[in-house]
Design a protein around this motif. Structure first.
Motif, PDB file in Angstrom:
ATOM      1  N   UNK A  17      53.772  49.155  71.674  1.00 32.94           N
ATOM      2  CA  UNK A  17      53.565  47.645  71.666  1.00 32.94           C
ATOM      3  C   UNK A  17      54.226  46.923  70.818  1.00 32.94           C
ATOM      4  N   UNK A  18      53.886  45.573  70.540  1.00 35.29           N
ATOM      5  CA  UNK A  18      54.549  44.553  69.876  1.00 35.29           C
ATOM      6  C   UNK A  18      53.892  43.742  68.793  1.00 35.29           C
ATOM      7  N   UNK A  58      58.467  42.086  79.405  1.00 38.12           N
ATOM      8  CA  UNK A  58      58.056  41.094  78.423  1.00 38.12           C
ATOM      9  C   UNK A  58      59.607  40.337  78.571  1.00 38.12           C
ATOM     10  N   UNK A  59      59.235  38.904  78.441  1.00 36.25           N
ATOM     11  CA  UNK A  59      60.688  38.161  78.461  1.00 36.25           C
ATOM     12  C   UNK A  59      61.271  38.062  77.137  1.00 36.25           C
ATOM     13  N   UNK A  60      60.548  37.818  76.140  1.00 38.04           N
ATOM     14  CA  UNK A  60      61.262  37.806  74.673  1.00 38.04           C
ATOM     15  C   UNK A  60      60.873  38.810  73.948  1.00 38.04           C
ATOM     16  N   UNK A  63      59.077  46.765  74.429  1.00 38.12           N
ATOM     17  CA  UNK A  63      59.433  47.764  73.607  1.00 38.12           C
ATOM     18  C   UNK A  63      60.748  47.918  73.361  1.00 38.12           C
ATOM     19  N   UNK A  64      61.757  47.627  74.231  1.00 38.59           N
ATOM     20  CA  UNK A  64      63.100  47.543  73.740  1.00 38.59           C
ATOM     21  C   UNK A  64      63.481  46.667  72.612  1.00 38.59           C
ATOM     22  N   UNK A  65      63.073  45.657  72.557  1.00 35.23           N
ATOM     23  CA  UNK A  65      63.499  44.811  71.422  1.00 35.23           C
ATOM     24  C   UNK A  65      62.880  45.116  70.240  1.00 35.23           C
ATOM     25  N   UNK A 168      70.610  45.528  73.681  1.00 35.64           N
ATOM     26  CA  UNK A 168      69.599  45.585  74.788  1.00 35.64           C
ATOM     27  C   UNK A 168      70.248  45.686  76.158  1.00 35.64           C
ATOM     28  N   UNK A 169      71.364  46.217  76.228  1.00 34.20           N
ATOM     29  CA  UNK A 169      71.700  46.820  77.486  1.00 34.20           C
ATOM     30  C   UNK A 169      71.514  48.399  77.683  1.00 34.20           C
TER      31      UNK A 169
END
Length: 290
Positions: A17-18, A58-60, A63-65, A168-169
């Motif tokens: 989650x964020x 999620x756009x901005x 989980x990745x960011x 983020x690639x």
């Protein structure tokens, strides 16, 4: 567990989650990484396995960011893997929107491990699970053998998963069949994944058999068996064992079933009603929460 880890942190979840609590978890992993750097602990490692589609939602913020700062600061210690189902390809991958594309297939393992301690849970790493849901959290302490297996399992899945980069690639492992690019039949990927996991399990079964020959288990009162369910790859340990529990039970046995959404398959219903001698007790969510 994560803040005090000295050897490794291994996490497998549908997504991260964020919100605030998830940020605190990231900070605890960062603390462990920083201590490893200060102590010149080059063997310290962090492995995080998430689902590609759910982890990318999620756009901005996603989980990745959330994990990018860890990757950038500790790129020699932190690895993040994103499993992509091979069944989401072609027309479906192109046109199914977020959320809808997650019904095709997911990585659903929940493993939360630090050093030789781990938690098996049904919960994802999300604020809602941490605050207002009841779920199973079973902690095992000082279990090096099982911890090693779970770490190996996550690393095995990484061999056919995307690897997240600090920009983020993603990079896909060279030589592994691609899950959706279309140049290969989907069965090629599934066979590769099945072979990878089967070899891991065979290695551990042989290792365990060798250990049993050289040890005395007469004082052991509890056995822990990892059950892997990867139906797309013809690995159905959980399904097989559950069937046996239902059908081989005696009249004196009690079987307890608990689930947030109680939707047994038709086979399981048949086992429970017609082929099991056990008495069943079922705990599930009230209809009012649907």
């Amino acid at each position: 567990m994560t803040r005090n880890a000295k050897k490794r942190i291994v996490i497998a979840s549908l997504y991260l989650g964020t919100d605030r609590l998830e940020n605190e978890l990231i900070k605890s992993i960062e603390s462990a990484c920083e201590r490893a750097v200060q102590n010149n602990n080059d063997s310290f490692e962090v492995h995080v396995l998430l689902d590609y589609t759910r982890g990318s939602r999620g756009v901005n913020k996603s989980s990745r960011t959330m994990l990018l700062p860890l990757l950038e600061k500790y790129r020699d210690k932190v690895q993040v893997y994103l499993y992509h189902t091979p069944d989401l390809r072609g027309f479906w991958k192109k046109f199914l929107p977020e959320r809808m594309n997650e019904i095709v297939g997911l990585n659903h393992m929940k493993i939360y491990l630090a050093d030789n301690d781990f938690i098996i849970s049904g919960a994802n790493l999300s604020d809602s699970y941490f605050t207002n849901r009841q779920d199973r959290y079973i902690q095992f302490r000082s279990c090096p053998e099982m911890s090693n297996y779970l770490c190996d399992l996550v690393c095995a899945v990484s061999r056919f998963s995307f690897h997240l980069q600090c920009n983020n690639t993603t990079v896909y492992p060279e030589g592994a069949p691609h899950p959706y690019d279309g140049s290969e039949d989907v069965q090629v990927f599934k066979d590769y994944a099945e072979d990878t996991i089967s070899k891991l399990n065979s290695f551990w079964k042989e290792s365990r058999a060798s250990t049993q020959l050289n040890s005395n288990d007469s004082d052991v009162d509890t056995w822990l068996y990892p059950l892997i369910q990867m139906g797309s790859f013809k690995i159905k340990d959980d399904e097989v064992v559950t069937e046996r529990l239902f059908t081989k039970s005696e009249t004196c046995d009690r079987i307890l079933l608990a689930s947030g959404y109680f939707n047994l398959t038709s086979n399981y219903v048949d086992y429970v009603i017609n082929k099991s001698n056990a008495v069943f007790r079922i705990l599930t969510a009230s209809p009012e929460v649907s």
